[in-house]
Design a protein around this motif. Structure first.
Motif, mmCIF file in Angstrom:
data_model
loop_
_atom_site.group_PDB
_atom_site.id
_atom_site.type_symbol
_atom_site.label_atom_id
_atom_site.label_comp_id
_atom_site.label_asym_id
_atom_site.label_seq_id
_atom_site.Cartn_x
_atom_site.Cartn_y
_atom_site.Cartn_z
ATOM 1 N N ASN A 173 0.815 -1.216 0.000
ATOM 2 C CA ASN A 173 0.000 0.000 0.000
ATOM 3 C C ASN A 173 0.842 1.257 0.000
ATOM 4 O O ASN A 173 0.530 2.229 -0.680
ATOM 5 N N ASN A 174 1.939 1.245 0.755
ATOM 6 C CA ASN A 174 2.839 2.406 0.798
ATOM 7 C C ASN A 174 3.497 2.641 -0.552
ATOM 8 O O ASN A 174 3.630 3.785 -1.000
ATOM 9 N N LEU A 175 3.917 1.563 -1.189
ATOM 10 C CA LEU A 175 4.542 1.693 -2.513
ATOM 11 C C LEU A 175 3.560 2.213 -3.549
ATOM 12 O O LEU A 175 3.904 3.029 -4.392
ATOM 13 N N LEU A 176 2.318 1.742 -3.455
ATOM 14 C CA LEU A 176 1.289 2.211 -4.397
ATOM 15 C C LEU A 176 0.984 3.694 -4.180
ATOM 16 O O LEU A 176 0.763 4.426 -5.141
ATOM 17 N N LYS A 177 0.979 4.142 -2.915
ATOM 18 C CA LYS A 177 0.736 5.560 -2.611
ATOM 19 C C LYS A 177 1.843 6.430 -3.192
ATOM 20 O O LYS A 177 1.592 7.501 -3.728
ATOM 21 N N GLU A 178 3.091 5.959 -3.043
ATOM 22 C CA GLU A 178 4.236 6.750 -3.502
ATOM 23 C C GLU A 178 4.255 6.857 -5.016
ATOM 24 O O GLU A 178 4.775 7.816 -5.579
ATOM 25 N N ASN A 179 3.734 5.874 -5.732
ATOM 26 C CA ASN A 179 3.755 5.859 -7.186
ATOM 27 C C ASN A 179 2.593 6.637 -7.801
ATOM 28 O O ASN A 179 2.492 6.730 -9.011
#
Length: 180
Positions: A173-179
């Motif tokens: 979820n954190n990686l998706l938010k950053e992208n």
């Protein structure tokens, strides 16, 4: 929706049981009655049937339980039948147990792991939870094959998710938010 009502029924039954010093007996008997209801489809069908009178339903309970359970508990069951709530007896049992455990300064919880906890791990976990909640903790252990690793705890309706699955989900979820 009916939690409040179930709790009122349970509180009234608890007061009767406590006065008679039979709380554990009532809990045990109610558990067995719930098991009978869960396993006996014919009985359940009779209790659900709208054309079967309340008196007939009470008679059925009398035939099944009179002399086997405390008269006050049987009277309670009659009241629950009269109010059309007998199909929700397990909820009242759960509330009664919750009230009783509260009186004992005890809470119940569940712990799920991929592999069984050792006795030491279990004891250490219970000790930590008892310090955290300042209550005696009764912990049921379950094996969950879906857990990759770590531990999942549900205690007092609070979730402590220390599983690898949860860590992976958070990272994703954190990686998706950053992208975005």
């Amino acid at each position: 929706m009916y939690d409040f009502l179930d709790k009122r029924y349970a509180r009234a039954l608890y007061e009767i049981a406590k006065t008679k010093n039979k709380v554990e007996e009532f809990l045990s008997d109610l558990y067995e009655i719930c098991e009978v209801l869960d396993k006996n489809k014919k009985l359940l069908k009779l209790l659900k049937h709208p054309e079967i009178s309340i008196n007939r339903k009470k008679e059925i309970f009398s035939n099944l339980f009179k002399g086997k359970i405390d008269d006050e508990l049987l009277t309670f069951l009659y009241i629950v039948i009269e109010k059309g709530r007998i199909l929700y007896l397990r909820e009242k049992l759960n509330q009664l147990e919750e009230i009783y455990l509260e009186e004992l300064n005890t809470i119940k919880g569940t712990v799920k792991t991929k592999i069984p906890l050792t006795t030491k791990q279990y004891d250490d976990l219970v000790e930590k939870l008892e310090r955290k909640y300042n209550k005696t903790v009764l912990l049921e252990t379950k094996i969950d094959e879906g857990i990759i690793g770590g531990i999942y705890i549900n205690i007092n309706n609070q979730i402590i998710d220390g599983t690898i699955n949860k860590q992976y989900e958070d990272l994703r979820n954190n990686l998706l938010k950053e992208n975005k």
